[in-house]
Write an enzyme that holds these catalytic residues in place. Sequence first.
Site, PDB file in Angstrom:
ATOM      1  N   HIS A 152      -3.116   8.802  -3.888  1.00 14.33           N
ATOM      2  CA  HIS A 152      -1.813   8.375  -3.354  1.00 14.33           C
ATOM      3  C   HIS A 152      -0.669   8.983  -4.180  1.00 14.33           C
ATOM      4  O   HIS A 152       0.298   9.510  -3.628  1.00 14.33           O
ATOM      5  CB  HIS A 152      -1.767   6.839  -3.378  1.00 14.33           C
ATOM      6  CG  HIS A 152      -0.471   6.230  -2.955  1.00 14.33           C
ATOM      7  ND1 HIS A 152      -0.334   5.478  -1.815  1.00 14.33           N
ATOM      8  CD2 HIS A 152       0.756   6.242  -3.546  1.00 14.33           C
ATOM      9  CE1 HIS A 152       0.928   5.077  -1.704  1.00 14.33           C
ATOM     10  NE2 HIS A 152       1.611   5.516  -2.745  1.00 14.33           N
ATOM     11  N   GLU A 153      -0.804   8.958  -5.521  1.00 11.10           N
ATOM     12  CA  GLU A 153       0.271   9.495  -6.378  1.00 11.10           C
ATOM     13  C   GLU A 153       0.358  11.017  -6.263  1.00 11.10           C
ATOM     14  O   GLU A 153       1.461  11.572  -6.239  1.00 11.10           O
ATOM     15  CB  GLU A 153       0.058   9.089  -7.838  1.00 11.10           C
ATOM     16  CG  GLU A 153       0.109   7.603  -8.130  1.00 11.10           C
ATOM     17  CD  GLU A 153       1.228   6.855  -7.450  1.00 11.10           C
ATOM     18  OE1 GLU A 153       2.306   7.434  -7.209  1.00 11.10           O
ATOM     19  OE2 GLU A 153       1.027   5.678  -7.125  1.00 11.10           O
ATOM     20  N   HIS A 173       2.362  12.032  -3.424  1.00  9.83           N
ATOM     21  CA  HIS A 173       3.816  11.992  -3.655  1.00  9.83           C
ATOM     22  C   HIS A 173       4.317  13.325  -4.230  1.00  9.83           C
ATOM     23  O   HIS A 173       5.426  13.755  -3.922  1.00  9.83           O
ATOM     24  CB  HIS A 173       4.184  10.881  -4.649  1.00  9.83           C
ATOM     25  CG  HIS A 173       4.321   9.520  -4.041  1.00  9.83           C
ATOM     26  ND1 HIS A 173       5.249   9.218  -3.083  1.00  9.83           N
ATOM     27  CD2 HIS A 173       3.659   8.360  -4.289  1.00  9.83           C
ATOM     28  CE1 HIS A 173       5.156   7.929  -2.756  1.00  9.83           C
ATOM     29  NE2 HIS A 173       4.189   7.383  -3.470  1.00  9.83           N
TER      30      HIS A 173
HETATM   31 NI    NI Z   1       3.596   5.378  -3.367  1.00  9.80          NI
END
Ligand code: NI
Length: 171
Positions: free
Chosen positions: A138-139, A142
Amino acid sequence: MASLEIITYPDERLKQVAQPVERFDEALRRFVERLEQTMRDAPGGVGIAAPQVGHLFRIAIVDVSSRPKIACNGRMVLINPEILSWEGMVKGREGCMSVPDFTGNVVRAECITVSALDETGRQREYRCTGYEARAVQHEIDHLDGLLFLDRLVSRRTDLFPRKNYGSRKSA
Ligand code: NI
């Protein structure tokens, strides 16, 4: 130390591809410290990426050790991270500090190996499984300008309004 301001969807900065870090200096270490503080100040914060505070560099922090009964590496500072291997696929619920009003179901690799530099420039390698592997993926998304919203199979069946912000983990 004051938290940094978290930018939220649909801010255009969340869609940018972040730049690699080249200088491992005192300014970087100070930034990492403030980024970590911002993650820890957020309710349920288990991960954060620099673009979430408008700093478009490849820096993320993950620490899922507050979640009971899971194996994990503890605090990981992931600078210029690369995922070296992926195994398995599993669907799970995710929240994000930049998408405060929703959670969603996303398919991620169940087990990954990730290589990254820490804030001193030292090379590290981590093996992550389950929830921690999900948070790392998830990171890293980003850093590539992607939100979990971009990975939903269906907005109709996999997106959920968040009723109580504190009740779910965010990254
Ligand atoms: Ni996030």
